[in-house]
Motif scaffolding. Structure first.
Motif, PDB file in Angstrom:
ATOM      1  N   LYS A 270       5.696   2.820  -4.354  1.00 17.79           N
ATOM      2  CA  LYS A 270       4.662   3.845  -4.401  1.00 17.79           C
ATOM      3  C   LYS A 270       3.334   3.215  -4.028  1.00 17.79           C
ATOM      4  CE  LYS A 270       4.876   7.266  -7.335  1.00 17.79           C
ATOM      5  NZ  LYS A 270       4.879   8.112  -8.546  1.00 17.79           N
ATOM      6  N   LEU A 271       2.506   4.010  -3.339  1.00 14.93           N
ATOM      7  CA  LEU A 271       1.192   3.560  -2.880  1.00 14.93           C
ATOM      8  C   LEU A 271       0.184   4.660  -3.170  1.00 14.93           C
ATOM      9  CD1 LEU A 271      -0.433   1.377  -1.416  1.00 14.93           C
ATOM     10  CD2 LEU A 271       0.295   2.377   0.756  1.00 14.93           C
ATOM     11  N   ASP A 272      -0.780   4.356  -4.020  1.00 16.26           N
ATOM     12  CA  ASP A 272      -1.761   5.341  -4.490  1.00 16.26           C
ATOM     13  C   ASP A 272      -2.971   5.374  -3.554  1.00 16.26           C
ATOM     14  OD1 ASP A 272      -3.479   6.982  -5.856  1.00 16.26           O
ATOM     15  OD2 ASP A 272      -3.340   5.929  -7.763  1.00 16.26           O
ATOM     16  N   VAL A 273      -3.091   6.470  -2.787  1.00 19.66           N
ATOM     17  CA  VAL A 273      -4.227   6.587  -1.870  1.00 19.66           C
ATOM     18  C   VAL A 273      -5.514   6.935  -2.613  1.00 19.66           C
ATOM     19  CG1 VAL A 273      -2.812   7.221   0.120  1.00 19.66           C
ATOM     20  CG2 VAL A 273      -3.690   9.009  -1.379  1.00 19.66           C
TER      21      VAL A 273
ATOM     22  N   GLU B 186       2.642  -4.006   3.852  1.00 20.35           N
ATOM     23  CA  GLU B 186       2.900  -4.605   5.160  1.00 20.35           C
ATOM     24  C   GLU B 186       3.434  -6.028   5.020  1.00 20.35           C
ATOM     25  OE1 GLU B 186       2.676  -3.252   8.315  1.00 20.35           O
ATOM     26  OE2 GLU B 186       2.595  -1.443   7.092  1.00 20.35           O
ATOM     27  N   ASP B 187       2.902  -6.785   4.071  1.00 19.31           N
ATOM     28  CA  ASP B 187       3.382  -8.149   3.841  1.00 19.31           C
ATOM     29  C   ASP B 187       4.837  -8.145   3.393  1.00 19.31           C
ATOM     30  OD1 ASP B 187       0.899  -9.088   4.518  1.00 19.31           O
ATOM     31  OD2 ASP B 187       0.210  -9.353   2.447  1.00 19.31           O
ATOM     32  N   GLU B 188       5.180  -7.177   2.546  1.00 18.36           N
ATOM     33  CA  GLU B 188       6.557  -7.078   2.061  1.00 18.36           C
ATOM     34  C   GLU B 188       7.515  -6.701   3.185  1.00 18.36           C
ATOM     35  OE1 GLU B 188       9.716  -7.362  -0.426  1.00 18.36           O
ATOM     36  OE2 GLU B 188       7.645  -7.917  -0.885  1.00 18.36           O
ATOM     37  N   LEU B 189       7.084  -5.814   4.063  1.00 17.59           N
ATOM     38  CA  LEU B 189       7.918  -5.407   5.197  1.00 17.59           C
ATOM     39  C   LEU B 189       8.160  -6.584   6.146  1.00 17.59           C
ATOM     40  CD1 LEU B 189       6.350  -1.902   6.035  1.00 17.59           C
ATOM     41  CD2 LEU B 189       8.519  -2.350   4.882  1.00 17.59           C
TER      42      LEU B 189
ATOM     43  N   ALA C 187      -4.489   5.782   3.152  1.00 19.71           N
ATOM     44  CA  ALA C 187      -4.407   7.121   3.731  1.00 19.71           C
ATOM     45  C   ALA C 187      -4.677   7.063   5.232  1.00 19.71           C
ATOM     46  CB  ALA C 187      -5.399   8.050   3.047  1.00 19.71           C
ATOM     47  N   THR C 188      -5.651   6.242   5.627  1.00 17.18           N
ATOM     48  CA  THR C 188      -5.972   6.092   7.047  1.00 17.18           C
ATOM     49  C   THR C 188      -4.834   5.408   7.798  1.00 17.18           C
ATOM     50  OG1 THR C 188      -8.320   5.909   6.493  1.00 17.18           O
ATOM     51  CG2 THR C 188      -7.648   5.155   8.677  1.00 17.18           C
ATOM     52  N   LYS C 189      -4.310   4.352   7.216  1.00 18.31           N
ATOM     53  CA  LYS C 189      -3.267   3.568   7.889  1.00 18.31           C
ATOM     54  C   LYS C 189      -2.002   4.395   8.124  1.00 18.31           C
ATOM     55  CE  LYS C 189      -0.684  -0.751   7.663  1.00 18.31           C
ATOM     56  NZ  LYS C 189      -1.076  -1.095   9.047  1.00 18.31           N
ATOM     57  N   TYR C 190      -1.623   5.200   7.115  1.00 18.78           N
ATOM     58  CA  TYR C 190      -0.378   5.968   7.221  1.00 18.78           C
ATOM     59  C   TYR C 190      -0.613   7.432   7.587  1.00 18.78           C
ATOM     60  CZ  TYR C 190       1.755   1.807   5.339  1.00 18.78           C
ATOM     61  OH  TYR C 190       2.178   0.511   5.169  1.00 18.78           O
TER      62      TYR C 190
ATOM     63  N   GLY D 186      10.978  -3.057   9.255  1.00 18.84           N
ATOM     64  CA  GLY D 186       9.538  -3.279   9.287  1.00 18.84           C
ATOM     65  C   GLY D 186       8.733  -2.150   9.886  1.00 18.84           C
ATOM     66  N   VAL D 187       9.377  -1.025  10.273  1.00 18.98           N
ATOM     67  CA  VAL D 187       8.652   0.087  10.894  1.00 18.98           C
ATOM     68  C   VAL D 187       9.049   1.404  10.232  1.00 18.98           C
ATOM     69  CG1 VAL D 187       8.428  -1.082  13.113  1.00 18.98           C
ATOM     70  CG2 VAL D 187      10.417   0.367  12.681  1.00 18.98           C
ATOM     71  N   GLU D 188       8.219   2.423  10.449  1.00 16.52           N
ATOM     72  CA  GLU D 188       8.509   3.744   9.902  1.00 16.52           C
ATOM     73  C   GLU D 188       9.608   4.428  10.702  1.00 16.52           C
ATOM     74  OE1 GLU D 188       6.317   8.089   9.653  1.00 16.52           O
ATOM     75  OE2 GLU D 188       5.079   6.310   9.287  1.00 16.52           O
ATOM     76  N   LYS D 189      10.616   4.931   9.984  1.00 10.56           N
ATOM     77  CA  LYS D 189      11.728   5.635  10.613  1.00 10.56           C
ATOM     78  C   LYS D 189      11.547   7.154  10.567  1.00 10.56           C
ATOM     79  CE  LYS D 189      14.212   1.930  11.464  1.00 10.56           C
ATOM     80  NZ  LYS D 189      14.546   1.484  12.838  1.00 10.56           N
ATOM     81  N   MET D 190      11.067   7.646   9.438  1.00  9.07           N
ATOM     82  CA  MET D 190      10.826   9.083   9.289  1.00  9.07           C
ATOM     83  C   MET D 190       9.939   9.308   8.080  1.00  9.07           C
ATOM     84  SD  MET D 190      14.467  10.492   7.753  1.00  9.07           S
ATOM     85  CE  MET D 190      13.839  12.171   7.688  1.00  9.07           C
ATOM     86  N   ARG D 191       9.459  10.538   7.947  1.00  5.91           N
ATOM     87  CA  ARG D 191       8.608  10.914   6.820  1.00  5.91           C
ATOM     88  C   ARG D 191       8.769  12.389   6.517  1.00  5.91           C
ATOM     89  NH1 ARG D 191       2.412  10.410   7.665  1.00  5.91           N
ATOM     90  NH2 ARG D 191       2.918   8.345   8.490  1.00  5.91           N
ATOM     91  N   ARG D 192       8.405  12.748   5.286  1.00  2.00           N
ATOM     92  CA  ARG D 192       8.304  14.135   4.861  1.00  2.00           C
ATOM     93  C   ARG D 192       7.064  14.269   3.980  1.00  2.00           C
ATOM     94  NH1 ARG D 192      11.519  14.486   8.214  1.00  2.00           N
ATOM     95  NH2 ARG D 192      13.475  15.661   8.296  1.00  2.00           N
ATOM     96  N   PRO D 193       6.212  15.291   4.202  1.00  5.10           N
ATOM     97  CA  PRO D 193       6.333  16.292   5.251  1.00  5.10           C
ATOM     98  C   PRO D 193       5.987  15.701   6.610  1.00  5.10           C
ATOM     99  CG  PRO D 193       4.279  16.576   4.070  1.00  5.10           C
ATOM    100  CD  PRO D 193       5.028  15.494   3.344  1.00  5.10           C
TER     101      PRO D 193
END
Length: 269
Positions: A181-184, A135-138, A191-194, A214-221
């Motif tokens: 990469k972010l290791d849950v 989040e800080d990087e975004l 995991a909760t945040k995303y 700074g925001v999520e545009k899309m995700r898979r799955p």
């Protein structure tokens, strides 16, 4: 090219040794010379119980490798080795405990001396230490587009996807297009945040996020309109197509060129 790369990978000792271990019982039972030596009272045919065990093994391997998202020959082999070796261990013990014990010891020795090869190619990946660092990087630079893989190091599908993500990062990384990469497993609050389920039966591992401005545009799955999670196979081509990486790369590259031209114009003025 993919087939050639898979073939070169299979030639590594880890794979052909595990293939031999996975085929050991059937090969010994169906080869007359070996069978007559190991099983002198046997007719060198698989009996009903042995056939049932092998049939059950085929079903388990098909279901588990597909569930893990295995999409290449090497992925299928890696995902199936543990089940085929367990089935062979059962078959050897079923035949004779004197054969089962040495085979079990051989499995342990092989696991210790021949670990599965890990990806060692180039990569341009930032490993975030928790969701707050991301989040800080975004917030620090909203002009950078991020492709972030939310994963768990112990999850088979994440292990299979790791070299694909590394290769994509090496091919598409720019100053304003970055991969992370972010290791849950290490940071469960991520995991909760995303909104990613991080349990052992999770179908959301890995999850790839496209973050821009700074925001999520899309995700898979992703989920459909009813909230049902849509299955996604994490192959290189699927990820490139789903996120339009070629288009994003060209767009980010043009932005960099424009920014450089503007800086040169400012200096000359």
């Amino acid at each position: 090219m993919s087939f050639k790369a898979d073939f070169r990978q299979i030639l590594k000792p880890y794979y052909w040794v595990n293939i031999l271990l996975s085929l050991s019982y059937v090969t010994c039972k169906r080869t007359a010379l070996i069978c007559n030596f190991l099983f002198p009272s046997s007719d060198c045919e698989l009996d009903t119980r042995e056939t049932e065990i092998l049939f059950f093994l085929i079903i388990v391997v098909m279901l588990r490798t597909r569930k893990a998202g295995s999409v290449t020959m090497v992925n299928y082999l890696s995902s199936s080795f543990v089940y085929t070796k367990i089935a062979n261990l059962i078959l050897w013990f079923y035949a004779d405990i004197r054969y089962g014990l040495p085979y079990g010891a051989l499995l342990i020795l092989t696991a210790l001396l021949l670990p599965e090869p890990t990806y060692s190619g180039p990569e341009h990946i930032t490993y975030f230490r928790g969701p707050q660092t991301l989040e800080d990087e975004l917030k620090r630079n909203k002009h950078v587009t991020w492709v972030v893989c939310v994963y768990a190091a112990w999850h088979p599908a994440c292990v299979n996807f790791a070299p694909v993500f590394a290769e994509l990062s090496a091919s598409y990384s720019l100053d304003n297009l970055k991969f992370g990469k972010l290791d849950v497993g290490r940071y469960p609050d991520a995991a909760t945040k995303y909104r990613v389920q991080d349990g052992p039966t999770s179908r959301q591992l890995p999850t790839v996020l496209l973050l821009g401005d700074g925001v999520e545009k899309m995700r898979r799955p992703n989920a459909d309109h009813s909230g049902k999670l849509l299955k996604f196979l994490f192959s290189k081509d699927n990820v490139k197509a789903a996120f339009d990486l070629d288009g994003i790369y060209q767009e980010c590259k043009e932005r960099l060129s424009t920014a450089k031209i503007c800086k040169k114009t400012e200096k000359t003025e």
